[in-house]
Scaffold this active site. Sequence first.
Site, PDB file in Angstrom:
ATOM      1  N   ASN A 116      -2.341  -9.528  -3.423  1.00 39.27           N
ATOM      2  CA  ASN A 116      -1.710  -9.709  -2.121  1.00 39.27           C
ATOM      3  C   ASN A 116      -2.400 -10.799  -1.298  1.00 39.27           C
ATOM      4  O   ASN A 116      -1.880 -11.896  -1.142  1.00 39.27           O
ATOM      5  CB  ASN A 116      -1.701  -8.373  -1.378  1.00 39.27           C
ATOM      6  CG  ASN A 116      -0.874  -8.429  -0.107  1.00 39.27           C
ATOM      7  OD1 ASN A 116      -0.488  -9.495   0.360  1.00 39.27           O
ATOM      8  ND2 ASN A 116      -0.589  -7.267   0.451  1.00 39.27           N
ATOM      9  N   ASP A 117      -3.600 -10.511  -0.809  1.00 39.60           N
ATOM     10  CA  ASP A 117      -4.282 -11.464   0.071  1.00 39.60           C
ATOM     11  C   ASP A 117      -4.486 -12.828  -0.581  1.00 39.60           C
ATOM     12  O   ASP A 117      -4.422 -13.856   0.085  1.00 39.60           O
ATOM     13  CB  ASP A 117      -5.650 -10.914   0.497  1.00 39.60           C
ATOM     14  CG  ASP A 117      -5.506  -9.796   1.531  1.00 39.60           C
ATOM     15  OD1 ASP A 117      -4.408  -9.682   2.113  1.00 39.60           O
ATOM     16  OD2 ASP A 117      -6.470  -9.054   1.736  1.00 39.60           O
ATOM     17  N   VAL A 118      -4.730 -12.833  -1.906  1.00 41.12           N
ATOM     18  CA  VAL A 118      -5.058 -14.092  -2.581  1.00 41.12           C
ATOM     19  C   VAL A 118      -3.843 -15.002  -2.757  1.00 41.12           C
ATOM     20  O   VAL A 118      -3.979 -16.135  -3.212  1.00 41.12           O
ATOM     21  CB  VAL A 118      -5.723 -13.856  -3.960  1.00 41.12           C
ATOM     22  CG1 VAL A 118      -7.027 -13.113  -3.801  1.00 41.12           C
ATOM     23  CG2 VAL A 118      -4.795 -13.134  -4.905  1.00 41.12           C
ATOM     24  N   PHE A 163      -6.096  -6.028   1.830  1.00 40.84           N
ATOM     25  CA  PHE A 163      -7.360  -5.587   2.381  1.00 40.84           C
ATOM     26  C   PHE A 163      -7.636  -6.177   3.756  1.00 40.84           C
ATOM     27  O   PHE A 163      -8.191  -5.540   4.632  1.00 40.84           O
ATOM     28  CB  PHE A 163      -8.468  -5.965   1.406  1.00 40.84           C
ATOM     29  CG  PHE A 163      -9.792  -5.403   1.779  1.00 40.84           C
ATOM     30  CD1 PHE A 163     -10.010  -4.041   1.711  1.00 40.84           C
ATOM     31  CD2 PHE A 163     -10.812  -6.222   2.203  1.00 40.84           C
ATOM     32  CE1 PHE A 163     -11.227  -3.511   2.067  1.00 40.84           C
ATOM     33  CE2 PHE A 163     -12.037  -5.704   2.561  1.00 40.84           C
ATOM     34  CZ  PHE A 163     -12.241  -4.342   2.484  1.00 40.84           C
ATOM     35  N   ALA A 164      -7.220  -7.458   3.952  1.00 38.29           N
ATOM     36  CA  ALA A 164      -7.513  -8.125   5.223  1.00 38.29           C
ATOM     37  C   ALA A 164      -6.607  -7.628   6.342  1.00 38.29           C
ATOM     38  O   ALA A 164      -6.790  -7.981   7.505  1.00 38.29           O
ATOM     39  CB  ALA A 164      -7.388  -9.631   5.061  1.00 38.29           C
TER      40      ALA A 164
END
Lengths: 466, 98
Positions: free
Chosen positions: A393-395, A433-434
């Site tokens: 997701n975040d990446v 996560f962020a």
Amino acid sequence: MNLLSAFAYLLSSVFFVFGLKMLSSPKSARRGNGVAALGMLIAIVVTLVDQKILDFTYIVAGLLIGSAIGVFLAVKIQMTSMPQMVGILNGFGGGASTLVAFAEYLRLSGDPSLTVWRGGDVGLDILITIVLSVLIGTVTFVGSAVASAKLHGIMRSAPILYPMQKQSNAAMLLLILLLGVFFVLDPSRWYLLILIVLVSIALGVTSVIPIGGADMPVVISLMNSYSGLAGATTGFILSNNVLIISGTLVGTSGIILTSIMCKAMNRSLANVLFAGVGAEYDPTVQATAQRTVIRYTAEDAAYILESAQSVVIVPGYGLAVAQAQHVLQDLVNLLTQKGIQARYAIHPVAGRMPGHMNVLLAEANAPYDILMELEQINDDFQNTDVALVIGANDVVNPAARTKKDSPLYGMPILNVDYARTVMVCKRSLNPGFAGEDNDLFYDKKTMMVFGDAKATVTQLVHLLKK
Amino acid sequence: MLETWMVSVYIFVLATFVGIEVISKVPPLLHTPLMSGSNAISGITLVGSLIAAGEGHGGLSVFLGLIAVIFATINVVGGFLVTDRMLKMFRKEPSKKN
């Protein structure tokens, strides 16, 4: 130490350097590991032959017990549990350093029962390094144990926070240094060394518990570095150059990996160690967006994949959690058989430790020349038909490039949004996560396929086989 | 005494540069084996442990040495073996089983 054994120690140092150098290519890496192991064997044999060893009973016993446990761990461990394994090994290395420092102190004292101090002429340098070795070794031992327990799920992986945490850690470190000074001034006060161990144990616990599970790659890398430094300090105590050289090599390796991980997560080391990110993470609060996404089925996805010429797969840790890497490689094989170019794009923080995702995919028989790094693949996305994002997701969040106020801003991401079609396999729309909502999911060219990673990929394989 | 110590510091500083030079050439592909392999190398503390365990005059010192030998051997043997197990899996061609 005679000249011959000094030369042999030099030889094993050279072997260590060469072994690490051979790790720069997957072709020579396995031999490199063997070369390093040979270097270790030389160092051990020389020590046994040359040093003033009077009694081999304990040595043989120790080597046998240690080897049995080492072999057992190495053979039994699952590849997904590799971060814990490395953590535990780091810890044992650190623990050994502390014990050697203690044993050397007892030897220098001239009276093992410590009733009279006869070590009058012990140099200041030796005493200082004994304190450092005990401090670093103990923190590594305990810190690694806590990190491994968190990774293994024995301990809650969420950060444990309490007021004045940073201050109390700093106070403990100061206390250790103070105790160290008093010890160096009068080395007959052996109880000070015991106190240093006790406070170091506390520090090892309190410095790792505020760090969340997702930040463990950094902690493991840092402990890797500490274990090297602990070895180097032991080398200072014993004036043994092979210990200093190899300890230092490992120390630098750990620091380099730590900084790579921090950069890839867009955080400073201080932020990772002290911020307690993820403590009050609540996905329901974050998912406020009222935008809609278009749901697709696996059938739609299979149809698009079949008509593509190039596919790039972006795996995230969710993939490993679902144990979907084997069936994913089946999918890659199927695509390749159909003449479709299929590769993986691997973000540095895709796994639970540096390079973890590569190992997991290699275990699933993915050939290493289709495992692409971020820099290698990022310019290829604009010529890619389908970017298939699984459990990441975040990446892949474009906010890292555009939204200046986002916590992700500036983080290196995989530019999947440049591909012609983006497919995302995910359980839900929850942010990563962020805590940053991902615009990618709402893009017109994005196909959201909801569901468990393994089930979805298995279905895709099934459909493509027809 | 101080001279020996200075030599040690020289070695420490120079080894740092060698480390940076060598390690920065390792591709991210192999970072996990790098960690476990370098980890095994840091088990070189075993050399110190052996000296402590073999002193022969018994007592606490030798007992600490014994535990140190066990710890460091786990580190060395486990580290090299698990690294080998991982590196064995890195192949250029997919295996023929599929």
